[in-house]
Each structure stands twice: as structure tokens, then as C-alpha cells.
Design a protein around this motif. Sequence first.
Motif, PDB file in Angstrom:
ATOM      1  N   MET A 268      29.769  24.873  89.876  1.00 37.11           N
ATOM      2  CA  MET A 268      28.855  24.442  90.942  1.00 37.11           C
ATOM      3  C   MET A 268      27.756  23.519  90.419  1.00 37.11           C
ATOM      4  O   MET A 268      26.959  23.016  91.194  1.00 37.11           O
ATOM      5  CB  MET A 268      28.232  25.665  91.623  1.00 37.11           C
ATOM      6  N   HIS A 269      27.690  23.341  89.112  1.00 39.90           N
ATOM      7  CA  HIS A 269      26.707  22.469  88.462  1.00 39.90           C
ATOM      8  C   HIS A 269      25.272  22.968  88.590  1.00 39.90           C
ATOM      9  O   HIS A 269      24.337  22.175  88.648  1.00 39.90           O
ATOM     10  CB  HIS A 269      26.821  21.028  88.969  1.00 39.90           C
ATOM     11  N   ILE A 270      25.130  24.294  88.624  1.00 40.78           N
ATOM     12  CA  ILE A 270      23.777  24.839  88.589  1.00 40.78           C
ATOM     13  C   ILE A 270      23.389  25.144  87.143  1.00 40.78           C
ATOM     14  O   ILE A 270      22.221  25.138  86.786  1.00 40.78           O
ATOM     15  CB  ILE A 270      23.614  26.070  89.520  1.00 40.78           C
ATOM     16  N   ILE A 271      24.411  25.401  86.300  1.00 42.13           N
ATOM     17  CA  ILE A 271      24.200  25.529  84.866  1.00 42.13           C
ATOM     18  C   ILE A 271      25.136  24.567  84.144  1.00 42.13           C
ATOM     19  O   ILE A 271      26.145  24.139  84.701  1.00 42.13           O
ATOM     20  CB  ILE A 271      24.403  26.976  84.346  1.00 42.13           C
ATOM     21  N   ARG A 272      24.770  24.261  82.909  1.00 35.37           N
ATOM     22  CA  ARG A 272      25.574  23.354  82.087  1.00 35.37           C
ATOM     23  C   ARG A 272      25.808  24.030  80.739  1.00 35.37           C
ATOM     24  O   ARG A 272      24.885  24.568  80.136  1.00 35.37           O
ATOM     25  CB  ARG A 272      24.814  22.043  81.901  1.00 35.37           C
ATOM     26  N   GLY A 273      27.056  23.987  80.285  1.00 31.79           N
ATOM     27  CA  GLY A 273      27.398  24.532  78.986  1.00 31.79           C
ATOM     28  C   GLY A 273      27.434  23.432  77.942  1.00 31.79           C
ATOM     29  O   GLY A 273      27.750  22.279  78.240  1.00 31.79           O
ATOM     30  N   GLU A 274      27.120  23.808  76.724  1.00 35.75           N
ATOM     31  CA  GLU A 274      27.091  22.846  75.618  1.00 35.75           C
ATOM     32  C   GLU A 274      27.480  23.567  74.335  1.00 35.75           C
ATOM     33  O   GLU A 274      27.060  24.698  74.102  1.00 35.75           O
ATOM     34  CB  GLU A 274      25.677  22.287  75.514  1.00 35.75           C
ATOM     35  N   TRP A 275      28.285  22.900  73.519  1.00 32.35           N
ATOM     36  CA  TRP A 275      28.651  23.455  72.221  1.00 32.35           C
ATOM     37  C   TRP A 275      27.580  23.092  71.210  1.00 32.35           C
ATOM     38  O   TRP A 275      27.220  21.926  71.078  1.00 32.35           O
ATOM     39  CB  TRP A 275      29.999  22.913  71.762  1.00 32.35           C
ATOM     40  N   ARG A 276      27.055  24.101  70.522  1.00 34.88           N
ATOM     41  CA  ARG A 276      26.079  23.905  69.454  1.00 34.88           C
ATOM     42  C   ARG A 276      26.447  24.811  68.296  1.00 34.88           C
ATOM     43  O   ARG A 276      26.583  26.018  68.481  1.00 34.88           O
ATOM     44  CB  ARG A 276      24.662  24.270  69.911  1.00 34.88           C
ATOM     45  N   SER A 277      26.608  24.246  67.140  1.00 35.42           N
ATOM     46  CA  SER A 277      26.911  25.015  65.919  1.00 35.42           C
ATOM     47  C   SER A 277      28.079  25.973  66.120  1.00 35.42           C
ATOM     48  O   SER A 277      28.023  27.129  65.707  1.00 35.42           O
ATOM     49  CB  SER A 277      25.667  25.787  65.464  1.00 35.42           C
ATOM     50  N   GLY A 278      29.113  25.506  66.791  1.00 35.17           N
ATOM     51  CA  GLY A 278      30.317  26.308  66.960  1.00 35.17           C
ATOM     52  C   GLY A 278      30.243  27.377  68.028  1.00 35.17           C
ATOM     53  O   GLY A 278      31.134  28.214  68.137  1.00 35.17           O
ATOM     54  N   ALA A 279      29.194  27.381  68.839  1.00 34.95           N
ATOM     55  CA  ALA A 279      29.046  28.370  69.902  1.00 34.95           C
ATOM     56  C   ALA A 279      28.723  27.667  71.216  1.00 34.95           C
ATOM     57  O   ALA A 279      28.205  26.559  71.233  1.00 34.95           O
ATOM     58  CB  ALA A 279      27.935  29.362  69.557  1.00 34.95           C
ATOM     59  N   ARG A 280      29.034  28.317  72.322  1.00 30.63           N
ATOM     60  CA  ARG A 280      28.760  27.766  73.649  1.00 30.63           C
ATOM     61  C   ARG A 280      27.446  28.348  74.160  1.00 30.63           C
ATOM     62  O   ARG A 280      27.239  29.564  74.144  1.00 30.63           O
ATOM     63  CB  ARG A 280      29.899  28.130  74.594  1.00 30.63           C
ATOM     64  N   TRP A 281      26.554  27.470  74.601  1.00 32.77           N
ATOM     65  CA  TRP A 281      25.248  27.849  75.132  1.00 32.77           C
ATOM     66  C   TRP A 281      25.107  27.265  76.528  1.00 32.77           C
ATOM     67  O   TRP A 281      25.631  26.200  76.815  1.00 32.77           O
ATOM     68  CB  TRP A 281      24.132  27.309  74.242  1.00 32.77           C
ATOM     69  N   TYR A 282      24.359  27.954  77.391  1.00 32.67           N
ATOM     70  CA  TYR A 282      24.150  27.503  78.769  1.00 32.67           C
ATOM     71  C   TYR A 282      22.671  27.323  79.054  1.00 32.67           C
ATOM     72  O   TYR A 282      21.830  28.035  78.512  1.00 32.67           O
ATOM     73  CB  TYR A 282      24.730  28.517  79.763  1.00 32.67           C
ATOM     74  N   GLU A 283      22.404  26.374  79.945  1.00 29.11           N
ATOM     75  CA  GLU A 283      21.057  26.145  80.455  1.00 29.11           C
ATOM     76  C   GLU A 283      21.176  25.646  81.888  1.00 29.11           C
ATOM     77  O   GLU A 283      22.265  25.247  82.325  1.00 29.11           O
ATOM     78  CB  GLU A 283      20.309  25.128  79.592  1.00 29.11           C
ATOM     79  N   LEU A 284      20.075  25.663  82.617  1.00 32.30           N
ATOM     80  CA  LEU A 284      20.057  25.051  83.940  1.00 32.30           C
ATOM     81  C   LEU A 284      20.385  23.573  83.787  1.00 32.30           C
ATOM     82  O   LEU A 284      20.037  22.960  82.787  1.00 32.30           O
ATOM     83  CB  LEU A 284      18.676  25.210  84.588  1.00 32.30           C
ATOM     84  N   THR A 285      21.029  22.986  84.793  1.00 32.23           N
ATOM     85  CA  THR A 285      21.396  21.574  84.693  1.00 32.23           C
ATOM     86  C   THR A 285      20.188  20.657  84.666  1.00 32.23           C
ATOM     87  O   THR A 285      20.266  19.549  84.133  1.00 32.23           O
ATOM     88  CB  THR A 285      22.318  21.136  85.842  1.00 32.23           C
ATOM     89  N   HIS A 286      19.075  21.094  85.230  1.00 29.01           N
ATOM     90  CA  HIS A 286      17.881  20.243  85.259  1.00 29.01           C
ATOM     91  C   HIS A 286      16.661  21.124  85.476  1.00 29.01           C
ATOM     92  O   HIS A 286      16.726  22.144  86.166  1.00 29.01           O
ATOM     93  CB  HIS A 286      17.994  19.228  86.398  1.00 29.01           C
ATOM     94  N   ASP A 287      15.561  20.706  84.902  1.00 30.14           N
ATOM     95  CA  ASP A 287      14.300  21.443  85.067  1.00 30.14           C
ATOM     96  C   ASP A 287      13.867  21.530  86.528  1.00 30.14           C
ATOM     97  O   ASP A 287      13.130  22.444  86.898  1.00 30.14           O
ATOM     98  CB  ASP A 287      13.186  20.765  84.271  1.00 30.14           C
ATOM     99  N   ARG A 288      14.309  20.583  87.346  1.00 32.68           N
ATOM    100  CA  ARG A 288      13.887  20.556  88.750  1.00 32.68           C
ATOM    101  C   ARG A 288      14.373  21.780  89.515  1.00 32.68           C
ATOM    102  O   ARG A 288      13.917  22.062  90.614  1.00 32.68           O
ATOM    103  CB  ARG A 288      14.380  19.254  89.408  1.00 32.68           C
ATOM    104  N   LEU A 289      15.297  22.559  88.933  1.00 32.16           N
ATOM    105  CA  LEU A 289      15.779  23.779  89.583  1.00 32.16           C
ATOM    106  C   LEU A 289      14.840  24.972  89.388  1.00 32.16           C
ATOM    107  O   LEU A 289      14.940  25.957  90.118  1.00 32.16           O
ATOM    108  CB  LEU A 289      17.159  24.158  89.041  1.00 32.16           C
ATOM    109  N   ILE A 290      13.946  24.906  88.435  1.00 33.26           N
ATOM    110  CA  ILE A 290      13.112  26.068  88.108  1.00 33.26           C
ATOM    111  C   ILE A 290      12.275  26.517  89.305  1.00 33.26           C
ATOM    112  O   ILE A 290      12.310  27.687  89.699  1.00 33.26           O
ATOM    113  CB  ILE A 290      12.234  25.791  86.871  1.00 33.26           C
ATOM    114  N   GLU A 291      11.509  25.608  89.877  1.00 34.30           N
ATOM    115  CA  GLU A 291      10.661  25.975  91.016  1.00 34.30           C
ATOM    116  C   GLU A 291      11.479  26.512  92.191  1.00 34.30           C
ATOM    117  O   GLU A 291      11.117  27.555  92.763  1.00 34.30           O
ATOM    118  CB  GLU A 291       9.812  24.771  91.445  1.00 34.30           C
ATOM    119  N   PRO A 292      12.584  25.872  92.597  1.00 40.14           N
ATOM    120  CA  PRO A 292      13.386  26.420  93.701  1.00 40.14           C
ATOM    121  C   PRO A 292      13.955  27.811  93.394  1.00 40.14           C
ATOM    122  O   PRO A 292      14.015  28.661  94.289  1.00 40.14           O
ATOM    123  CB  PRO A 292      14.505  25.395  93.878  1.00 40.14           C
TER     124      PRO A 292
END
Length: 188
Positions: free
Chosen positions: A156-180
Motif C-alpha cells: 500500500m506504500h505506507i511503509i518502505r523496506g530497504e536492505w541495510r547490512s544484509g538485513a531488511r528494515w522498514y520505515e514510513l514512506t515519508h515524514d508527512r505521514l507522521i502527523e496524520p
Amino acid sequence: RLERMRPAAALDAVRGPLSQTDRSFAPEVAEQLVEDLRQVRVETITGETETVEGEYIEPVQLQVVCQNLWEDLPPEIDVITQEHLQQFGNITQALAAFYTRAVERAQPLSGLTEADVRGWFERALITPAGTRGTVYRGAIQTGSMNNEAIDVLEDMHIIRGEWRSGARWYELTHDRLIEPIEKSNRQW
């Protein structure tokens, strides 16, 4: 896959679809919408949080906000003004509704109650300073949430996954989602 947009491309995406209609934006209204979507929270050197203009706009968020505006705008309105944008295209409200739909889709797969899913977003993906946090994807769960639900949230593109140092990490797709997210959770 759509990449994040720079302001000029986002502005074209906001204005372009109206070129085939009788509608237009009043001066500076489309620009205001794009600028609002660029807002990000950062932690300053003193530990305080402030809102600054980010470099990118997330395409899905742009689509959500513009679709909301288009669907809610009364048919007799030809020129979209700042007042119309606030009344029918409020970015925080549109993104809060988008977040609520994401929670409703993911919750049955999460292994958690709706309250716990909402709490997971605030604990795992939003730092105490009010900025984006990251969470590690384990073999079965990401934080306390089942990975099947994580996959739905990523689709749904509310979070985004990224590979870092051989592991998968997630974050919100954009800071603009924090307040909502915070607003939706308070209202819930």
C-alpha cells in the motif's frame, strides 16, 4: 515502480490532469499543495523537533490527496482556491484516512488488535522526537507484527523496506505521514 518526485514533477502531476477539464487552480494553490506534501520533521542539534521542507514528494501520497480533492470538490467549482484545498483536499485528513485503510487491511493478518497495530506504528515507526524510525524485519515478525501484514503495508506504500547490512528494515514512506498517523490514532 514510481520513484519519489521532485517539486516540479509533482506540480505537473497536480496540474496535468486538469488540462482536459474545465477546472484549474487559482494562483499558488497547486504550489501550496506540493509544498505541504514536502514537509518533514527533523530533530535539531538541541534535541527539538522542527518541520522543514524536504526534497521529495511521495507519489502515492500525492495521488491520495489529489483523488480526495477531486472526489469531494462540488461539480460547480471551476477554480480551486486555497479555501477549497483546505475544505476538500486537506492533506492531513486525506493521509489519515489512507492510514486508517492501511490499518484495516493489515490488522487481520497482523496477529494484533487494531489498537496494537496503531500502537506499533507509533512505537516502531515514529521516534519519541516525532521523526521517522526504523524497524528490523525478522523471519516471522517485524517488531511485534506478523510479516504478512508488513507485506500488505508495503504494497500500500505506507511503509518502505530497504536492505541495510544484509538485513531488511522498514520505515514510513515519508515524514508527512507522521502527523496524520498521530491524529488518526488520537481520534480512534
